[in-house]
Scaffold this motif. Structure first.
Motif, PDB file in Angstrom:
ATOM      1  N   GLU A 179      10.349   2.612   2.424  1.00 52.49           N
ATOM      2  CA  GLU A 179      10.369   2.271   1.004  1.00 52.49           C
ATOM      3  C   GLU A 179       9.138   1.481   0.587  1.00 52.49           C
ATOM      4  OE1 GLU A 179      12.786   3.369  -1.102  1.00 52.49           O
ATOM      5  OE2 GLU A 179      13.565   4.499   0.615  1.00 52.49           O
ATOM      6  N   HIS A 180       8.634   0.621   1.484  1.00 49.90           N
ATOM      7  CA  HIS A 180       7.432  -0.168   1.199  1.00 49.90           C
ATOM      8  C   HIS A 180       6.587  -0.278   2.456  1.00 49.90           C
ATOM      9  CE1 HIS A 180       9.066  -1.531  -2.654  1.00 49.90           C
ATOM     10  NE2 HIS A 180      10.201  -1.751  -2.035  1.00 49.90           N
ATOM     11  N   ILE A 181       5.284  -0.304   2.273  1.00 52.30           N
ATOM     12  CA  ILE A 181       4.354  -0.620   3.359  1.00 52.30           C
ATOM     13  C   ILE A 181       3.653  -1.910   2.929  1.00 52.30           C
ATOM     14  CG2 ILE A 181       2.391   0.156   4.723  1.00 52.30           C
ATOM     15  CD1 ILE A 181       3.134   3.031   3.990  1.00 52.30           C
ATOM     16  N   ARG A 195       0.848  -1.187   0.000  1.00 48.41           N
ATOM     17  CA  ARG A 195       0.000   0.000   0.000  1.00 48.41           C
ATOM     18  C   ARG A 195       0.887   1.242   0.000  1.00 48.41           C
ATOM     19  NH1 ARG A 195      -3.691  -0.320   5.128  1.00 48.41           N
ATOM     20  NH2 ARG A 195      -3.629  -2.551   4.832  1.00 48.41           N
ATOM     21  N   ALA A 196       0.304   2.357  -0.440  1.00 47.73           N
ATOM     22  CA  ALA A 196       1.099   3.581  -0.534  1.00 47.73           C
ATOM     23  C   ALA A 196       1.125   4.334   0.786  1.00 47.73           C
ATOM     24  CB  ALA A 196       0.533   4.490  -1.623  1.00 47.73           C
ATOM     25  N   VAL A 249       4.954  -0.971  13.168  1.00 46.73           N
ATOM     26  CA  VAL A 249       4.370   0.377  13.222  1.00 46.73           C
ATOM     27  C   VAL A 249       4.603   1.004  14.596  1.00 46.73           C
ATOM     28  CG1 VAL A 249       2.225   1.689  13.086  1.00 46.73           C
ATOM     29  CG2 VAL A 249       2.645  -0.182  11.486  1.00 46.73           C
ATOM     30  N   ASP A 250       4.487   0.185  15.656  1.00 49.89           N
ATOM     31  CA  ASP A 250       4.651   0.724  17.007  1.00 49.89           C
ATOM     32  C   ASP A 250       6.100   1.011  17.366  1.00 49.89           C
ATOM     33  OD1 ASP A 250       1.919  -1.281  18.350  1.00 49.89           O
ATOM     34  OD2 ASP A 250       1.951   0.692  17.408  1.00 49.89           O
ATOM     35  N   GLY A 303      -0.144  -8.615   9.678  1.00 47.57           N
ATOM     36  CA  GLY A 303       0.140  -7.309  10.263  1.00 47.57           C
ATOM     37  C   GLY A 303       0.832  -6.386   9.263  1.00 47.57           C
ATOM     38  N   VAL A 304       0.566  -5.085   9.400  1.00 44.06           N
ATOM     39  CA  VAL A 304       1.180  -4.109   8.506  1.00 44.06           C
ATOM     40  C   VAL A 304       2.559  -3.753   9.041  1.00 44.06           C
ATOM     41  CG1 VAL A 304       1.009  -1.775   7.574  1.00 44.06           C
ATOM     42  CG2 VAL A 304      -1.038  -3.199   7.789  1.00 44.06           C
ATOM     43  N   ARG A 305       3.532  -3.737   8.157  1.00 47.90           N
ATOM     44  CA  ARG A 305       4.887  -3.380   8.539  1.00 47.90           C
ATOM     45  C   ARG A 305       5.484  -2.422   7.521  1.00 47.90           C
ATOM     46  NH1 ARG A 305       4.119  -8.325  10.351  1.00 47.90           N
ATOM     47  NH2 ARG A 305       4.567  -8.708  12.545  1.00 47.90           N
ATOM     48  N   PHE A 306       6.529  -1.723   7.977  1.00 45.80           N
ATOM     49  CA  PHE A 306       7.253  -0.815   7.092  1.00 45.80           C
ATOM     50  C   PHE A 306       8.600  -1.437   6.731  1.00 45.80           C
ATOM     51  CE2 PHE A 306       4.020   1.968   7.842  1.00 45.80           C
ATOM     52  CZ  PHE A 306       4.013   2.642   9.046  1.00 45.80           C
ATOM     53  N   ALA A 307       8.957  -1.354   5.448  1.00 44.44           N
ATOM     54  CA  ALA A 307      10.314  -1.721   5.035  1.00 44.44           C
ATOM     55  C   ALA A 307      11.092  -0.408   4.937  1.00 44.44           C
ATOM     56  CB  ALA A 307      10.290  -2.441   3.694  1.00 44.44           C
ATOM     57  N   VAL A 308      12.033  -0.226   5.858  1.00 48.66           N
ATOM     58  CA  VAL A 308      12.707   1.060   6.022  1.00 48.66           C
ATOM     59  C   VAL A 308      14.159   0.959   5.592  1.00 48.66           C
ATOM     60  CG1 VAL A 308      13.430   2.791   7.715  1.00 48.66           C
ATOM     61  CG2 VAL A 308      11.193   1.713   7.927  1.00 48.66           C
TER      62      VAL A 308
END
Lengths: 241, 169
Positions: free
Chosen positions: A133-135, A93-94, A186-187, A143-148
């Motif tokens: 860079e990616h969600i 997702r954006a 996310v947390d 679960g939603v995570r961020f690729a940082v």
């Protein structure tokens, strides 16, 4: 709540009340399917007129995109994401909204992608700056995570001039970033940061956190407690009527 | 502080700083008639983000003026106000932060007439110390500052029934 004026008692309150209701009904009508298209075309104009600054429009646009974004079907896992996601397909997702803050991947909105995060969720460590860079939705638990992608530390000649004041949380970092992505919960994100490119190889990172890590949970807990108290109070009033 | 060099660098920092959408960014031509009157939110962004970055890049360690004690004193003095604003605007208030606010504000105001000869104290400088009392009594500023009321006033001013006695929607 009546005003002190004996002549026009209650008219201020009535004015505010009716103005609010008319505005709400108009905004609702503009979002309905049965609203004529020629009127719905005015929606963009209304938002430009009644918002003072272009930045407000940008933030409202980001909120709108976040609320209306459809999470599409799973796509083939990008190569750089494969170390984090073993599945062949992944949902991306954006934007993602958490704790009333919008996070975005760098290609969607650069400013909303810049975050300070606690590596490994270790809140006792110094947070590190990175860009999302990616969600993605983890195929294992959903679960939603961020690729940082982390910014690299920099060696400055002498003391860092931006760290001289304890209550101005700024620091110099390298504008170079790691070649690898990290999975961040996310947390584990502390806050956004302001980024000023000081030179070709240096950036100033200014922490924009308005509360401390522990205090954020305190606020959430306190708000839930107050909501419960108000609910119980209203129930008490209802039963006494 | 109002030199063309500082203003030019400030505008450069405003244009170059990358911010999330919730953080206000002032107009790029801040300080000119084209940019209009800055709002309170613009001033808050300026004092908490853009001005400190500007001054540290001009007068801080590593700059060409770092060894000039006069410029370094101006920088340190301004940073007292910056830190006072940042501490006061936190969403959580603690006795330590309240005390820090008073210390920063005391340091800033007591040195004003020394660093800027000819400047006179105004009532606003006195009022700044009462914010310390309000922080102790009422907690975080977001609970009691006037911005929501100012927005409501602005909304009421724009109503067509304004300035018409006895009229309402």
């Amino acid at each position: 709540m009546l005003s002190n004026s004996k002549l026009f008692s209650g008219q201020l309150e009535a004015t505010i009340h009716r103005a609010f209701l008319r505005g709400a009904n108009l905004r609702r009508w503009l979002c309905q399917q049965d609203c004529p298209q020629v009127v719905r075309d005015c929606k963009t104009l209304f938002e430009k007129i009644y918002h003072a600054k272009p930045d407000d429009d940008l933030h409202i646009a980001e909120i709108w995109h976040t609320q209306n974004e459809q999470v599409g079907p799973a796509v083939p896992t990008p190569d750089e994401l494969r170390p984090l996601v073993s599945a062949k397909h992944v949902q991306l997702r954006a934007r993602y909204r958490a704790h009333k803050v919008i996070y975005a991947r760098r290609t969607a909105h650069h400013g909303n992608s810049l975050v300070l995060f606690y590596p490994g969720g270790q809140t006792k460590m110094q947070p590190a700056p990175g860009s999302i860079e990616h969600i993605y939705s983890d195929p294992v638990d959903g679960g939603v995570r961020f690729a940082v992608r982390r910014f690299l530390p920099i060696q400055v000649n002498g003391p860092d001039p931006y760290t001289q004041w304890d209550d101005f949380p700024a620091k110099l970092w390298s504008s170079d970033q790691s070649t690898e992505l990290e999975a961040v919960e996310v947390d584990s994100v502390r806050a956004h940061f302001a980024c000023y490119p000081l030179s070709e190889d240096q950036i100033v990172v200014l922490d924009l956190c308005k509360v401390s890590w522990i205090s954020l949970w305190y606020i959430l807990g306190f708000n839930m407690f107050m909501a419960d108290m108000i609910f119980i109070y209203c129930q008490t009033l209802y039963h006494h009527q | 502080m109002s030199s063309p060099r500082v203003l030019a660098r400030l505008r450069q920092v405003i244009q170059g700083t990358i911010l999330p959408t919730w953080a206000t960014s002032p107009r790029p031509k801040f300080g000119s008639a084209d940019a209009g009157t800055p709002k309170a939110d613009d001033w808050r962004s300026i004092i908490s983000i853009h001005l400190p970055i500007t001054l540290i890049s001009l007068y801080g360690l590593g700059s060409s003026l770092k060894d000039d004690p006069a410029f370094h004193e101006i920088l340190d003095h301004t940073m007292q106000l910056v830190c006072a604003v940042l501490v006061a605007c936190k969403r959580i208030t603690t006795p330590r932060r309240i005390s820090k606010y008073r210390s920063y504000m005391q340091s800033y105001i007591s040195r004003l007439t020394t660093i800027y000869p000819g400047l006179e104290y105004q009532s606003i400088h006195h009022l700044a110390f009462h914010i310390y009392d309000s922080l102790k009594l009422f907690g975080p500023v977001h609970s009691w500052w006037c911005f929501p009321f100012e927005r409501l006033i602005g909304l009421l001013q724009r109503l067509p029934q304004n300035h018409k006695s006895g009229k309402f929607l």
